[in-house]
Design an enzyme around this catalytic site. Structure first.
Site, PDB file in Angstrom:
ATOM      1  N   ALA A   3      10.705  -2.637  -9.771  1.00 31.40           N
ATOM      2  CA  ALA A   3      10.119  -1.318  -9.598  1.00 31.40           C
ATOM      3  C   ALA A   3      10.309  -0.949  -8.124  1.00 31.40           C
ATOM      4  O   ALA A   3      10.888  -1.719  -7.350  1.00 31.40           O
ATOM      5  CB  ALA A   3       8.651  -1.334  -9.988  1.00 31.40           C
ATOM      6  N   VAL A   4       9.837   0.208  -7.724  1.00 30.20           N
ATOM      7  CA  VAL A   4      10.119   0.691  -6.367  1.00 30.20           C
ATOM      8  C   VAL A   4       9.637  -0.284  -5.296  1.00 30.20           C
ATOM      9  O   VAL A   4      10.339  -0.540  -4.312  1.00 30.20           O
ATOM     10  CB  VAL A   4       9.482   2.085  -6.152  1.00 30.20           C
ATOM     11  CG1 VAL A   4       9.716   2.558  -4.715  1.00 30.20           C
ATOM     12  CG2 VAL A   4      10.076   3.089  -7.126  1.00 30.20           C
ATOM     13  N   MET A   5       8.433  -0.862  -5.477  1.00 25.29           N
ATOM     14  CA  MET A   5       7.913  -1.804  -4.488  1.00 25.29           C
ATOM     15  C   MET A   5       8.845  -3.000  -4.330  1.00 25.29           C
ATOM     16  O   MET A   5       9.164  -3.418  -3.215  1.00 25.29           O
ATOM     17  CB  MET A   5       6.513  -2.277  -4.878  1.00 25.29           C
ATOM     18  CG  MET A   5       5.410  -1.285  -4.603  1.00 25.29           C
ATOM     19  SD  MET A   5       5.037  -1.087  -2.844  1.00 25.29           S
ATOM     20  CE  MET A   5       4.226  -2.647  -2.482  1.00 25.29           C
TER      21      MET A   5
ATOM     22  N   ALA B  95      -0.220  -7.436 -12.729  1.00 25.45           N
ATOM     23  CA  ALA B  95      -1.189  -8.539 -12.697  1.00 25.45           C
ATOM     24  C   ALA B  95      -1.665  -8.883 -14.100  1.00 25.45           C
ATOM     25  O   ALA B  95      -1.558  -8.093 -15.027  1.00 25.45           O
ATOM     26  CB  ALA B  95      -2.380  -8.153 -11.816  1.00 25.45           C
TER      27      ALA B  95
ATOM     28  N   SER C  80       0.167  -4.531   1.226  1.00 24.09           N
ATOM     29  CA  SER C  80      -0.365  -3.180   1.360  1.00 24.09           C
ATOM     30  C   SER C  80       0.578  -2.311   2.166  1.00 24.09           C
ATOM     31  O   SER C  80       1.292  -2.792   3.041  1.00 24.09           O
ATOM     32  CB  SER C  80      -1.742  -3.216   2.029  1.00 24.09           C
ATOM     33  OG  SER C  80      -2.274  -1.904   2.130  1.00 24.09           O
TER      34      SER C  80
ATOM     35  N   LYS D 156      -6.980  -9.038   0.193  1.00 23.91           N
ATOM     36  CA  LYS D 156      -6.372  -7.772  -0.244  1.00 23.91           C
ATOM     37  C   LYS D 156      -7.375  -6.964  -1.076  1.00 23.91           C
ATOM     38  O   LYS D 156      -7.453  -5.737  -0.978  1.00 23.91           O
ATOM     39  CB  LYS D 156      -5.105  -8.042  -1.058  1.00 23.91           C
ATOM     40  CG  LYS D 156      -4.438  -6.780  -1.659  1.00 23.91           C
ATOM     41  CD  LYS D 156      -4.121  -5.751  -0.609  1.00 23.91           C
ATOM     42  CE  LYS D 156      -3.187  -4.631  -1.074  1.00 23.91           C
ATOM     43  NZ  LYS D 156      -3.268  -4.149  -2.407  1.00 23.91           N
TER      44      LYS D 156
ATOM     45  N   HIS E 167      -9.763  -5.402   1.275  1.00 23.46           N
ATOM     46  CA  HIS E 167      -9.018  -4.293   1.897  1.00 23.46           C
ATOM     47  C   HIS E 167      -9.072  -3.066   1.013  1.00 23.46           C
ATOM     48  O   HIS E 167      -9.363  -1.949   1.472  1.00 23.46           O
ATOM     49  CB  HIS E 167      -7.563  -4.723   2.139  1.00 23.46           C
ATOM     50  CG  HIS E 167      -6.616  -3.580   2.390  1.00 23.46           C
ATOM     51  ND1 HIS E 167      -6.135  -2.775   1.371  1.00 23.46           N
ATOM     52  CD2 HIS E 167      -6.066  -3.098   3.536  1.00 23.46           C
ATOM     53  CE1 HIS E 167      -5.343  -1.855   1.869  1.00 23.46           C
ATOM     54  NE2 HIS E 167      -5.274  -2.033   3.174  1.00 23.46           N
ATOM     55  N   ASN E 168      -8.788  -3.247  -0.281  1.00 14.83           N
ATOM     56  CA  ASN E 168      -8.782  -2.103  -1.196  1.00 14.83           C
ATOM     57  C   ASN E 168     -10.178  -1.521  -1.363  1.00 14.83           C
ATOM     58  O   ASN E 168     -10.345  -0.307  -1.495  1.00 14.83           O
ATOM     59  CB  ASN E 168      -8.211  -2.522  -2.554  1.00 14.83           C
ATOM     60  CG  ASN E 168      -6.702  -2.669  -2.530  1.00 14.83           C
ATOM     61  OD1 ASN E 168      -6.111  -2.824  -1.469  1.00 14.83           O
ATOM     62  ND2 ASN E 168      -6.083  -2.628  -3.677  1.00 14.83           N
TER      63      ASN E 168
ATOM     64  N   GLU F 116     -10.835   0.530   1.510  1.00 16.54           N
ATOM     65  CA  GLU F 116     -10.035   1.749   1.318  1.00 16.54           C
ATOM     66  C   GLU F 116     -10.797   2.758   0.455  1.00 16.54           C
ATOM     67  O   GLU F 116     -10.821   3.960   0.756  1.00 16.54           O
ATOM     68  CB  GLU F 116      -8.699   1.378   0.672  1.00 16.54           C
ATOM     69  CG  GLU F 116      -7.744   2.520   0.421  1.00 16.54           C
ATOM     70  CD  GLU F 116      -6.494   2.034  -0.304  1.00 16.54           C
ATOM     71  OE1 GLU F 116      -6.106   2.678  -1.301  1.00 16.54           O
ATOM     72  OE2 GLU F 116      -5.920   1.012   0.121  1.00 16.54           O
ATOM     73  N   TYR F 117     -11.442   2.278  -0.619  1.00 17.56           N
ATOM     74  CA  TYR F 117     -12.283   3.152  -1.447  1.00 17.56           C
ATOM     75  C   TYR F 117     -13.351   3.810  -0.579  1.00 17.56           C
ATOM     76  O   TYR F 117     -13.610   5.016  -0.690  1.00 17.56           O
ATOM     77  CB  TYR F 117     -12.983   2.343  -2.544  1.00 17.56           C
ATOM     78  CG  TYR F 117     -12.235   2.156  -3.829  1.00 17.56           C
ATOM     79  CD1 TYR F 117     -12.772   2.589  -5.037  1.00 17.56           C
ATOM     80  CD2 TYR F 117     -11.008   1.498  -3.863  1.00 17.56           C
ATOM     81  CE1 TYR F 117     -12.108   2.381  -6.240  1.00 17.56           C
ATOM     82  CE2 TYR F 117     -10.333   1.289  -5.059  1.00 17.56           C
ATOM     83  CZ  TYR F 117     -10.891   1.734  -6.244  1.00 17.56           C
ATOM     84  OH  TYR F 117     -10.222   1.533  -7.435  1.00 17.56           O
TER      85      TYR F 117
ATOM     86  N   LYS G 212      -8.039   1.917 -10.146  1.00 24.04           N
ATOM     87  CA  LYS G 212      -7.313   0.823 -10.802  1.00 24.04           C
ATOM     88  C   LYS G 212      -8.116  -0.457 -10.897  1.00 24.04           C
ATOM     89  O   LYS G 212      -7.675  -1.404 -11.536  1.00 24.04           O
ATOM     90  CB  LYS G 212      -5.991   0.571 -10.070  1.00 24.04           C
ATOM     91  CG  LYS G 212      -4.964   1.681 -10.272  1.00 24.04           C
ATOM     92  CD  LYS G 212      -3.617   1.285  -9.701  1.00 24.04           C
ATOM     93  CE  LYS G 212      -2.559   2.332 -10.017  1.00 24.04           C
ATOM     94  NZ  LYS G 212      -1.234   1.960  -9.464  1.00 24.04           N
TER      95      LYS G 212
ATOM     96  N   ARG H 140     -16.660   7.835  -7.837  1.00 22.97           N
ATOM     97  CA  ARG H 140     -15.505   8.105  -8.707  1.00 22.97           C
ATOM     98  C   ARG H 140     -15.932   8.150 -10.170  1.00 22.97           C
ATOM     99  O   ARG H 140     -15.444   8.977 -10.948  1.00 22.97           O
ATOM    100  CB  ARG H 140     -14.425   7.034  -8.498  1.00 22.97           C
ATOM    101  CG  ARG H 140     -13.799   7.062  -7.124  1.00 22.97           C
ATOM    102  CD  ARG H 140     -12.506   6.267  -7.066  1.00 22.97           C
ATOM    103  NE  ARG H 140     -12.016   6.118  -5.704  1.00 22.97           N
ATOM    104  CZ  ARG H 140     -10.818   5.668  -5.388  1.00 22.97           C
ATOM    105  NH1 ARG H 140      -9.972   5.305  -6.343  1.00 22.97           N
ATOM    106  NH2 ARG H 140     -10.451   5.562  -4.122  1.00 22.97           N
TER     107      ARG H 140
ATOM    108  N   ARG I 237     -43.131  -9.763  -8.664  1.00 16.43           N
ATOM    109  CA  ARG I 237     -42.429 -10.762  -9.476  1.00 16.43           C
ATOM    110  C   ARG I 237     -43.364 -11.918  -9.836  1.00 16.43           C
ATOM    111  O   ARG I 237     -43.332 -12.434 -10.947  1.00 16.43           O
ATOM    112  CB  ARG I 237     -41.197 -11.302  -8.719  1.00 16.43           C
ATOM    113  CG  ARG I 237     -40.115 -10.266  -8.495  1.00 16.43           C
ATOM    114  CD  ARG I 237     -38.924 -10.842  -7.719  1.00 16.43           C
ATOM    115  NE  ARG I 237     -38.172 -11.756  -8.574  1.00 16.43           N
ATOM    116  CZ  ARG I 237     -37.994 -13.042  -8.311  1.00 16.43           C
ATOM    117  NH1 ARG I 237     -38.558 -13.594  -7.241  1.00 16.43           N
ATOM    118  NH2 ARG I 237     -37.286 -13.793  -9.133  1.00 16.43           N
TER     119      ARG I 237
END
Length: 484
Positions: A12-14, A77, A129, A183, A186-187, A190-191, A260, A287, A448
């Site tokens: 694929a492109v990646m 994945a 990334s 990673k 990291h994502n 990013e969110y 995702k 989201r 409690r």
């Protein structure tokens, strides 16, 4: 004949761009794809005139690799990764290396690391990334797994990685699934970054009442200072963009954000390890809320609020724009502080011994969250590798202090104007909670104990757990003591 330095599976492109990047840096790459026509097409077009070679079977691919064989997968994945590993294994020998460059769950990478180690094969789970452009011209790479593999892939990975002040945005992360965990975080960050920018955009649009050209100008200005980042830069570009009618595109896009899963994975990990990664959680939930488009349209017609006019809340628009930038910066600091808290706790859980300064450098260039800000984080951990929280670093303590009043003005104004700012407000709530000596969790523990006899610990008797009979007659309290 063994002539290739590394093989890449997945065109694929990646995958294609990463192969071309490796070729540019002098490495001979063997390209393979399950659909072999893609190999032929790639060699005849994008890879024409290069040293890149192809293979039409896994066996042929492995025969073309120098030892130790290095095989990198850039495939979907999940089960597809396990299936591909099983197909490769018969053609490998002890000491060979399998690299998973997809967005795999770190738990799966932990398992694959152990399973392959038992077979004498080194497994590396590598976060990648930077998107398509990063893969082609310099991604951020986060490799982790079997440390014995690192000397054999270091040269390739650090040469193709993005550079920040001459240093490669790639270093060894740690054992097991650490590369994919880093990673994932990291994502998740990013969110958070994207949600914070979206909230700032909403405030500029609805509270300050700027048009799209004016908002783009503000973002361009922000990108020259402490908020300089890839995401701010491209936000300005998006706001400037006009369609064939000469009209802004953003207001024509359905306001329902997709995802995702990596943000959700970050939140699940935070819950599993008991870390308050609240801002990323709010970004994920925002989201989810956006996806309820039809319900929100209906609710907008039936639910009411105070309907305060912006001019009654915003006295000076130029001042408020500056206050939004300060609130954005302070919230961003909290988001990264929470992300590094999660990294620190998981590092302890798995004995990964993560290098947080190196991670900040890996994110400094090539990746989606690259920003000037990450250089400040690297310096914080270089100054104190055992820093318990970014908020306690002198630089960030001062930055939050300078933004504090603006942060509260912005969140307060948003509440009065009915503009949702879940990430801004959750970041502020975390900050206020983190700096409080006493929280109302003492009452939670009493509750409690009342309904579930869960016991509580007394401040003046640490390590001693007490249960009280809260319904004793005449208010008399009886206690049973348990040593923890």
């Amino acid at each position: 004949m063994a002539e290739a330095d590394i093989a890449v599976i997945g065109l694929a492109v990646m995958g294609q761009n990463l192969i071309l990047n490796m070729n540019d840096h002098g490495f001979t790459v063997c390209a393979f794809n399950r659909t072999t026509k893609l190999v032929d097409d790639f060699l005849a077009n994008e890879a024409k005139g290069t040293k890149i070679i192809g293979a039409h079977s896994i066996e042929e691919m492995c025969k073309k690799l120098k030892r130790p064989r290095r095989v990198m997968m850039l495939i979907k994945a999940g089960d597809a990764v396990d299936s591909m590993i099983n197909q490769i294994l018969p053609f490998l020998e002890k000491g060979d290396i399998i690299i998973d460059g997809g967005n795999s769950d770190y738990n799966h990478s932990n398992r694959r690391y152990q399973e392959l180690k038992e077979k004498g094969i080194s497994f590396v789970g590598c976060g990648v990334s930077g998107g398509e452009e990063g893969a082609r011209f310099g991604p951020s790479l986060m490799p982790g797994g079997d440390p014995e593999a690192w000397p054999h892939i270091k040269d390739i990975f650090q040469k193709i990685a993005a550079k920040s002040n001459g240093e490669p945005c790639c270093d060894w992360v740690g054992n097991g699934g650490s590369g994919h965990f880093v990673k994932m975080v990291h994502n998740g960050i990013e969110y958070g970054d994207m949600q914070l920018i979206a909230e700032a955009f909403n405030l500029l649009s609805e509270a300050v009442e700027l048009n799209y050209d004016q908002m783009a100008e503000v973002m361009d200005d922000w990108n020259k200072g402490e908020l300089e980042s890839f995401l701010i830069e491209i936000t300005a570009n998006i706001l400037k963009y006009r369609d064939e009618k000469g009209e802004p595109v953003v207001p024509k896009i359905r306001d329902s954000a997709g995802q995702k899963g990596t943000g959700k994975w970050t939140c699940i990990a935070a819950l599993e390890y008991g870390l308050p990664v609240t801002l990323i959680g709010e970004a994920v939930f925002a989201r989810c809320l956006s996806a309820l488009k039809e319900e929100r349209v209906y609710a907008s017609e039936h639910l009411s609020g105070p309907h305060v006019a912006p001019e009654t809340v915003i006295q000076d628009k130029r001042v408020f724009i500056k206050q939004i930038s300060k609130a954005l910066y302070a919230s961003k600091i909290v988001s990264y502080a929470q992300g590094f808290m999660l990294l620190a706790e998981t590092s302890k859980q798995f004995n990964w011994d993560l290098n947080f300064g190196a991670i900040a450098l890996m994110w400094r260039g090539g990746c989606i969250i690259r920003s000037r800000f990450l250089g400040d984080i690297k310096r914080a951990f270089d100054n104190n590798k055992d820093l318990p929280n970014l908020l306690l670093d002198a630089f960030f303590t001062k930055a939050i202090s300078e933004a504090n009043d603006s942060w509260r003005v912005v969140v307060g104004a948003a509440i009065r104007l009915e503009i949702p700012v879940p990430a801004f407000s959750s970041a502020l709530a975390f900050y206020d909670g983190y700096k409080r000596k006493v929280l109302p969790a003492n009452l939670l523990q009493a509750l409690r104990d009342y309904f579930g006899a869960h016991t509580y610990e007394l401040l003046d008797q640490p390590g001693t757990w007490v249960h009280t009979n809260w319904t004793g007659k005449g208010g008399r309290v009886t206690s049973n003591t348990y040593n923890a």
